[in-house]
Design a protein around this motif. Structure first.
Motif, PDB file in Angstrom:
ATOM      1  N   GLU A   1     -31.320  51.936 -30.097  1.00  0.00           N
ATOM      2  CA  GLU A   1     -30.402  51.078 -31.317  1.00  0.00           C
ATOM      3  C   GLU A   1     -29.459  49.608 -30.738  1.00  0.00           C
ATOM      4  O   GLU A   1     -30.014  48.749 -30.952  1.00  0.00           O
ATOM      5  N   ILE A   2     -29.602  49.341 -29.787  1.00  0.00           N
ATOM      6  CA  ILE A   2     -28.988  48.666 -28.978  1.00  0.00           C
ATOM      7  C   ILE A   2     -29.626  47.752 -28.739  1.00  0.00           C
ATOM      8  O   ILE A   2     -29.905  46.137 -29.752  1.00  0.00           O
ATOM      9  N   HIS A   3     -31.244  47.809 -28.422  1.00  0.00           N
ATOM     10  CA  HIS A   3     -32.506  46.978 -27.943  1.00  0.00           C
ATOM     11  C   HIS A   3     -32.749  46.441 -29.938  1.00  0.00           C
ATOM     12  O   HIS A   3     -32.933  45.603 -29.546  1.00  0.00           O
ATOM     13  N   GLU A   4     -32.721  47.129 -30.470  1.00  0.00           N
ATOM     14  CA  GLU A   4     -33.032  47.077 -31.646  1.00  0.00           C
ATOM     15  C   GLU A   4     -32.301  45.818 -32.624  1.00  0.00           C
ATOM     16  O   GLU A   4     -32.816  44.803 -33.207  1.00  0.00           O
ATOM     17  N   LYS A   5     -31.066  45.875 -32.362  1.00  0.00           N
ATOM     18  CA  LYS A   5     -29.942  45.004 -33.202  1.00  0.00           C
ATOM     19  C   LYS A   5     -30.219  43.745 -32.222  1.00  0.00           C
ATOM     20  O   LYS A   5     -29.721  42.496 -32.955  1.00  0.00           O
ATOM     21  N   PHE A   6     -30.464  43.782 -30.771  1.00  0.00           N
ATOM     22  CA  PHE A   6     -30.422  42.533 -30.439  1.00  0.00           C
ATOM     23  C   PHE A   6     -32.014  42.056 -30.963  1.00  0.00           C
ATOM     24  O   PHE A   6     -32.281  40.479 -30.717  1.00  0.00           O
ATOM     25  N   LYS A   7     -32.795  42.633 -30.611  1.00  0.00           N
ATOM     26  CA  LYS A   7     -34.022  41.836 -31.534  1.00  0.00           C
ATOM     27  C   LYS A   7     -33.890  41.198 -32.658  1.00  0.00           C
ATOM     28  O   LYS A   7     -34.807  40.347 -32.972  1.00  0.00           O
ATOM     29  N   ILE A   8     -33.227  41.963 -33.597  1.00  0.00           N
ATOM     30  CA  ILE A   8     -33.201  41.871 -35.110  1.00  0.00           C
ATOM     31  C   ILE A   8     -32.264  40.538 -34.418  1.00  0.00           C
ATOM     32  O   ILE A   8     -32.721  39.388 -35.154  1.00  0.00           O
ATOM     33  N   ALA A   9     -31.533  39.955 -33.737  1.00  0.00           N
ATOM     34  CA  ALA A   9     -30.337  39.192 -33.851  1.00  0.00           C
ATOM     35  C   ALA A   9     -30.863  37.605 -32.831  1.00  0.00           C
ATOM     36  O   ALA A   9     -31.021  36.161 -33.372  1.00  0.00           O
ATOM     37  N   TYR A  10     -31.547  38.233 -32.315  1.00  0.00           N
ATOM     38  CA  TYR A  10     -32.173  37.598 -31.814  1.00  0.00           C
ATOM     39  C   TYR A  10     -34.040  36.496 -32.496  1.00  0.00           C
ATOM     40  O   TYR A  10     -34.117  35.009 -32.127  1.00  0.00           O
ATOM     41  N   GLN A  11     -34.651  37.328 -33.202  1.00  0.00           N
ATOM     42  CA  GLN A  11     -35.438  36.177 -34.271  1.00  0.00           C
ATOM     43  C   GLN A  11     -34.697  36.122 -35.367  1.00  0.00           C
ATOM     44  O   GLN A  11     -35.319  35.136 -36.008  1.00  0.00           O
ATOM     45  N   LYS A  12     -33.643  36.379 -35.627  1.00  0.00           N
ATOM     46  CA  LYS A  12     -32.833  35.218 -36.407  1.00  0.00           C
ATOM     47  C   LYS A  12     -32.445  34.242 -36.066  1.00  0.00           C
ATOM     48  O   LYS A  12     -32.639  33.349 -36.683  1.00  0.00           O
ATOM     49  N   GLU A  13     -32.196  33.785 -34.429  1.00  0.00           N
ATOM     50  CA  GLU A  13     -31.708  32.463 -33.385  1.00  0.00           C
ATOM     51  C   GLU A  13     -32.524  32.158 -33.557  1.00  0.00           C
ATOM     52  O   GLU A  13     -32.949  31.237 -33.571  1.00  0.00           O
ATOM     53  N   LYS A  14     -34.097  32.695 -33.269  1.00  0.00           N
ATOM     54  CA  LYS A  14     -34.986  32.246 -33.140  1.00  0.00           C
ATOM     55  C   LYS A  14     -35.879  31.297 -34.149  1.00  0.00           C
ATOM     56  O   LYS A  14     -36.258  30.213 -33.550  1.00  0.00           O
ATOM     57  N   ALA A  15     -35.583  31.981 -35.468  1.00  0.00           N
ATOM     58  CA  ALA A  15     -35.809  30.963 -36.576  1.00  0.00           C
ATOM     59  C   ALA A  15     -35.030  30.000 -36.625  1.00  0.00           C
ATOM     60  O   ALA A  15     -35.543  28.966 -37.159  1.00  0.00           O
ATOM     61  N   ARG A  16     -33.723  30.057 -36.390  1.00  0.00           N
ATOM     62  CA  ARG A  16     -32.683  29.241 -36.724  1.00  0.00           C
ATOM     63  C   ARG A  16     -33.153  27.764 -36.069  1.00  0.00           C
ATOM     64  O   ARG A  16     -33.166  26.309 -36.553  1.00  0.00           O
ATOM     65  N   ALA A  17     -33.567  28.037 -34.178  1.00  0.00           N
ATOM     66  CA  ALA A  17     -33.316  27.144 -33.019  1.00  0.00           C
ATOM     67  C   ALA A  17     -34.651  26.422 -33.976  1.00  0.00           C
ATOM     68  O   ALA A  17     -35.104  25.074 -33.572  1.00  0.00           O
ATOM     69  N   GLU A  18     -36.125  26.668 -34.199  1.00  0.00           N
ATOM     70  CA  GLU A  18     -37.343  26.643 -34.498  1.00  0.00           C
ATOM     71  C   GLU A  18     -36.970  25.425 -36.298  1.00  0.00           C
ATOM     72  O   GLU A  18     -36.927  24.525 -36.166  1.00  0.00           O
ATOM     73  N   LYS A  19     -35.687  25.987 -36.926  1.00  0.00           N
ATOM     74  CA  LYS A  19     -36.063  25.031 -37.912  1.00  0.00           C
ATOM     75  C   LYS A  19     -34.828  23.796 -37.054  1.00  0.00           C
ATOM     76  O   LYS A  19     -35.358  23.107 -38.051  1.00  0.00           O
ATOM     77  N   THR A  20     -34.295  23.695 -36.377  1.00  0.00           N
ATOM     78  CA  THR A  20     -32.843  22.755 -36.505  1.00  0.00           C
ATOM     79  C   THR A  20     -33.757  21.920 -35.126  1.00  0.00           C
ATOM     80  O   THR A  20     -33.564  20.675 -34.216  1.00  0.00           O
ATOM     81  N   GLY A  21     -34.950  22.569 -34.398  1.00  0.00           N
ATOM     82  CA  GLY A  21     -35.753  21.636 -32.823  1.00  0.00           C
ATOM     83  C   GLY A  21     -34.845  21.923 -32.119  1.00  0.00           C
ATOM     84  O   GLY A  21     -34.888  21.147 -31.254  1.00  0.00           O
ATOM     85  N   SER A  22     -33.266  22.622 -31.305  1.00  0.00           N
ATOM     86  CA  SER A  22     -33.180  23.303 -30.684  1.00  0.00           C
ATOM     87  C   SER A  22     -33.414  24.773 -30.168  1.00  0.00           C
ATOM     88  O   SER A  22     -34.279  24.984 -30.172  1.00  0.00           O
ATOM     89  N   GLN A  23     -32.927  24.449 -28.728  1.00  0.00           N
ATOM     90  CA  GLN A  23     -33.171  26.401 -28.281  1.00  0.00           C
ATOM     91  C   GLN A  23     -32.682  27.276 -28.331  1.00  0.00           C
ATOM     92  O   GLN A  23     -31.257  27.027 -28.781  1.00  0.00           O
ATOM     93  N   PRO A  24     -33.017  28.519 -28.822  1.00  0.00           N
ATOM     94  CA  PRO A  24     -32.249  29.745 -29.226  1.00  0.00           C
ATOM     95  C   PRO A  24     -30.888  29.089 -28.225  1.00  0.00           C
ATOM     96  O   PRO A  24     -31.122  29.795 -26.895  1.00  0.00           O
TER      97      PRO A  24
END
Length: 348
Positions: A270-293
């Motif tokens: 369960e904890i891994h799934e929460k971190f995975k979902i949160a990281y995917q959202k942060e990764k998408a945000r970083a790609e839009k802004t051109g920054s590092q996650p």
């Protein structure tokens, strides 16, 4: 026997107010503190009797699920416990204020100054017992209606007392009885809102939170002994629910099988799934802004609320460390004036 003689044991010198207030006009009621206190005491005693009868009926019938180690917490459980404890503290202070006020009179004692608060303490304890058994029995939520009615009556009596104090020109924050009454009105108001929310969720089954389904699935796990979420607030804060572990360890060495299973929310999957979902959202945000996650953003998204609560409690604990020196200063100055006269010698 006159009405004033009948109420003399309760009202003392104010027993004549009961006789003068039989017309129940606004002026007579608000001008009679003993009558207001009598109605307050009656409301608490009636609820205590009704609560004991209801608990006895539910205990002796099929409506309860028997003894269980689980508590299915109602919404706002922690906040409700905090305000219930706050109400007990305020009522204890109000009893002290009533006793001290009674001691200032040369006339016979006036129990109406402190008996309503004693009844309120009994009513609060009875309400706490109702909450405990409702959460333990899982399906006794209809007692909530009775508890809600009690809080409404308690709020109403405190409102009448506040009007009574204002009518007698005692409506000032410099008067302890006025402050206690105002604080109790706030506490009872919050308890009313919490019970309305609990009735919405547990009795009317309207807009139930996903945590309820998760808790139900956790309770079905065999040998699930990590019951922090299913214990009351005091047991959670003192780790009383974990007493079985040191007791078992005292009898024999503990092995892994003794620990049993843990709730779903604490399992690695369960904890891994929460971190995975949160990281995917942060990764998408970083790609839009051109920054590092940012890993910090991921942690904040997953555990932000718990971290904020921890920081707040730590800040509060550190701030309260100044209470001792600040409280000691006026005590030292008071003792110094008593012993040495008007010489000003402070702690600082």
């Amino acid at each position: 026997m006159a009405v004033s003689d009948t109420w003399e044991w309760y009202c003392g010198v104010n027993s004549t107010d009961i006789e003068d207030s039989q017309s129940l006009t606004k002026e007579n009621v608000l001008g009679s503190p003993c009558l207001v206190d009598g109605l307050d005491t009656l409301a608490h005693l009636v609820f205590v009797i009704c609560a004991l009868l209801l608990l006895l009926v539910f205990k002796c019938t099929h409506y309860n699920n028997g003894d269980t180690k689980f508590l299915l917490r109602f919404p706002g459980h922690e906040l409700r416990c905090i305000f219930l404890i706050a109400s007990l503290i305020l009522l204890a202070g109000s009893i002290g204020e009533g006793i001290l006020t009674d001691a200032t009179y040369d006339s016979p004692t006036q129990p109406h100054l402190y008996l309503p608060q004693c009844g309120a303490i009994l009513g609060t304890i009875a309400a706490m017992a109702c909450y405990q058994h409702m959460e333990m029995w899982l399906q006794a939520g209809y007692i909530l209606w009775v508890v809600l009615l009690y809080w409404i009556c308690a709020f109403t009596t405190q409102t009448v007392r506040l009007l009574n104090l204002q009518y007698l020109d005692l409506g000032s924050v410099e008067i302890a009885r006025f402050d206690f009454t105002l604080a109790l009105m706030v506490v009872y108001g919050v308890l009313i809102l919490l019970d309305i929310n609990a009735i919405r969720s547990k009795v009317c089954h309207c807009c139930q939170a996903p945590e309820d389904q998760e808790a139900a699935s956790d309770m079905k796990l065999k040998n699930m002994r990590y019951i922090r979420r299913f214990a009351n607030l005091l047991s959670e804060l003192t780790f009383w629910w974990l007493n079985w572990l040191p007791i078992l360890g005292y009898k024999r060495p503990i092995v892994v099988e003794d620990l049993g299973k843990i709730p779903h929310r604490h399992q690695a999957r369960e904890i891994h799934e929460k971190f995975k979902i949160a990281y995917q959202k942060e990764k998408a945000r970083a790609e839009k802004t051109g920054s590092q996650p940012s890993l910090w953003r991921v942690y904040r998204h997953v555990h932000g609320v718990n971290m904020l609560i921890s920081y707040s409690l730590k800040l509060t604990a550190d701030t309260l460390s100044y209470v001792g020196p600040l409280a000691l200063d006026p005590i030292v100055q008071y003792v110094t004036r008593i012993v040495y006269g008007n010489e000003e010698v402070g702690y600082w």
